[in-house]
Scaffold this active site. Structure first.
Site, short mmCIF file in Angstrom:
data_model
loop_
_atom_site.label_atom_id
_atom_site.label_comp_id
_atom_site.label_asym_id
_atom_site.label_seq_id
_atom_site.Cartn_x
_atom_site.Cartn_y
_atom_site.Cartn_z
N PRO A 1 1.23 -7.13 2.86
CG PRO A 1 2.14 -7.93 0.86
CD PRO A 1 0.83 -7.56 1.51
N GLY A 2 4.40 -5.72 3.69
CA GLY A 2 5.27 -4.55 3.54
C GLY A 2 6.69 -5.02 3.28
CE1 TYR B 1 11.37 -2.25 16.27
CE2 TYR B 1 12.57 -1.77 14.26
CZ TYR B 1 11.46 -1.61 15.05
OH TYR B 1 10.44 -0.82 14.61
CB CYS C 1 26.17 12.78 20.63
SG CYS C 1 27.18 13.73 19.51
CD GLU C 2 20.96 8.28 21.44
OE1 GLU C 2 20.58 7.29 22.07
OE2 GLU C 2 20.26 9.27 21.22
N1 LLP Z 1 -0.58 -4.64 8.37
C1 LLP Z 1 -0.56 -4.07 9.57
C2 LLP Z 1 -1.82 -3.78 10.25
C3 LLP Z 1 0.67 -3.76 10.18
O1 LLP Z 1 0.69 -3.19 11.39
C4 LLP Z 1 1.88 -4.05 9.51
C5 LLP Z 1 3.18 -3.73 10.11
C6 LLP Z 1 1.80 -4.63 8.23
C7 LLP Z 1 0.56 -4.92 7.69
C8 LLP Z 1 3.02 -4.95 7.43
O2 LLP Z 1 3.83 -5.87 8.04
P1 LLP Z 1 5.07 -6.51 7.23
O3 LLP Z 1 4.51 -7.30 6.09
O4 LLP Z 1 5.92 -5.41 6.75
O5 LLP Z 1 5.74 -7.35 8.23
N2 LLP Z 1 9.44 -1.05 12.08
C9 LLP Z 1 9.47 -2.49 12.26
C10 LLP Z 1 8.27 -3.17 11.63
C11 LLP Z 1 6.95 -2.68 12.13
C12 LLP Z 1 5.77 -3.33 11.47
C13 LLP Z 1 4.50 -2.70 11.89
N3 LLP Z 1 3.32 -3.21 11.27
C14 LLP Z 1 10.78 -3.02 11.72
O6 LLP Z 1 11.61 -2.24 11.28
O7 LLP Z 1 11.03 -4.22 11.77
#
Ligand code: LLP
Length: 425
Positions: free
Chosen positions: A277-278, A319, A347-348
């Site tokens: 998780p991130g 997004y 500037c966009e």
């Molecule tokens: N594992 C892999 C292989 C991933 O590609 C990702 C996220 C995660 C784990 C973590 O995912 P999470 O738990 O955070 O959903 N920049 C975008 C999100 C891109 C996520 C990319 N991969 C945003 O701001 O919504």
């Protein structure tokens, strides 16, 4: 938002620190993270998985400040990295290689070598060419690379198209139908040891059903590969748990429900479970604070022009993402709310955080905080328009520390080199 960013005596605080105290020291724009929220989010997930042989491998891409990694690593988190840079950050935060998984669709031989030399829990391999490359690098180092195959389960995670990763048309993973063949090939490679299977269907997933579909596939594939003689002892179920950005969003699946789902589908397989998780850990643990430079009346609307911009918080421009906006000074009950466009100075036209957002009166010199900006905020910042990278602050109780200072314009310019054939020197 979590209860770690609340008004107290009319002023927004991060834990017990008034935001204006931070602004007085660091200025704006600035990211502010709550250690209490990071800690709680990690621990909640860890306990939701209790009873399973599991490891939470925090996805470094969400927020990769070394102080944040240090905090999470000290609480037992492993790390999911996707580049040599993220690997180095995890190691700099004191996380040992055997707690780091290396994901990503385009690992270079140099990155493979760094991780093999430094220590690695597993590589999540996404293709046959990558498998062969990893085998070659591992053999050249006279070692064996632990591998989990990332499969593409062809599941729609029902999220934003740019962050869906589990559909057949997405660039990620090995098609399930090819997994047996690729695993057979891997078994013949002396630099590879197959230890597991991995899946990650996408990010900001707000329903359990797509996860459930993926876990069913993982369970089936585990039985199939074991039947073929492979020692599948680890399943990496990826990340993706979403958070509620809008007050009106239905709540995301709870960590408890998510843990129960994993237990139900994968709990009896006798495997270790990794999760990556991130957002669920860092998302609601941070805000970005910005000051209003001007309040401007357009032909048909008012604009709040901030000192923060799309280069500091890209998600709305990239997004169309929604972030709550809270004035740092608490609105009074009698305040008249009205619609306003909240924009940055870049500037966009795409440099807009919110259109027609209903806000209380906010004037030049006031500060606002963007909520739920702890994940995919500072990490996606750039220097576009030659705006130095945004600073970061970590709060713990009454304390706060600058964990990345504001970059200087001078530093930025010194990185550029004018060739002598231009200067005539
Ligand atoms: N594992 C892999 C292989 C991933 O590609 C990702 C996220 C995660 C784990 C973590 O995912 P999470 O738990 O955070 O959903 N920049 C975008 C999100 C891109 C996520 C990319 N991969 C945003 O701001 O919504």
């Amino acid at each position: 938002m979590t209860g770690d960013f609340l008004y107290h005596s009319g002023i927004l605080r991060a834990e017990e620190v008034p935001i204006p105290d931070i602004v007085a020291t660091v200025g704006t724009p600035v990211y502010v993270y709550s250690s209490a929220a990071l800690t709680r989010n990690l621990k909640t997930l860890q306990s939701a998985l209790s009873g399973l042989d599991h490891r939470v491998c925090y996805s470094v891409k969400a927020n990769s400040n070394v102080a944040v990694l240090r905090l999470l690593g000290d609480l037992g988190a492993g790390m999911d990295v996707v580049s040599a840079g993220e690997y180095a950050r995890a190691r700099a935060a004191g996380v040992s290689g055997d707690r780091i998984v290396f994901s990503g669709v385009g690992k270079t031989p140099q990155e493979m070598e760094i991780a093999l030399r430094g220590g690695i829990r597993q590589f999540n391999v996404e293709s046959e060419p990558e498998l062969l490359q990893l085998d070659a690098v591992a053999r050249s180092l006279e070692t064996v690379a632990p591998v989990a195959f990332r499969v593409n389960p062809d599941i729609d995670p029902e999220t934003h198209e740019k962050i869906s990763t589990g559909k057949a048309e997405d660039k990620f993973g090995i098609p399930c139908a090819r997994l047996r063949e690729v695993s057979r090939e891997a078994a013949g490679l002396s630099g590879i040891s197959v230890v597991g299977i991995d899946v990650h269907i996408g990010s900001q997933v707000m329903a359990l059903a797509p996860f459930e579909a993926a876990f069913r596939i993982l369970a089936d594939l585990t039985r199939t590969l074991r039947g073929d003689g492979h020692d599948i002892r680890r399943l990496d179920v990826g990340g993706g748990l979403g958070i509620a950005y809008r007050p009106s969003d239905p709540p995301p699946p709870s960590p408890k429900a998510y843990g129960d789902l994993i237990r139900r589908h994968l709990g009896d397989l006798g495997v270790e479970i990794d999760v990556e998780p991130g957002r669920a850990i860092a998302g609601d643990a941070g805000v970005m604070v910005s000051s209003v430079v001007y309040r401007k009346s357009g032909a048909d609307r008012d604009f709040l022009i901030l000192d923060g911009a799309m280069n500091d918080l890209l998600r709305p421009a990239m997004y169309g993402a929604y972030h709550p906006i809270m004035p740092v000074r608490e609105p009074a009950p009698e305040d008249a709310y009205g619609p306003v466009d909240v924009v940055g100075p870049v500037c966009e036209t795409g440099d807009a955080f919110a259109r027609r957002r209903t806000l209380p009166p906010v004037e030049a010199g006031d500060q606002v905080a963007f909520g739920s900006a702890g994940a995919y905020g500072a990490v996606m910042a750039s220097e576009y328009n030659s705006r130095p990278l945004v600073p970061e602050v970590l709060v713990s109780g009454r304390r706060f520390s600058v964990i990345r200072p504001r970059a200087e314009v001078e530093e930025m310019i010194l990185r550029d080199i004018v060739p002598e054939w231009l200067t005539g020197d």
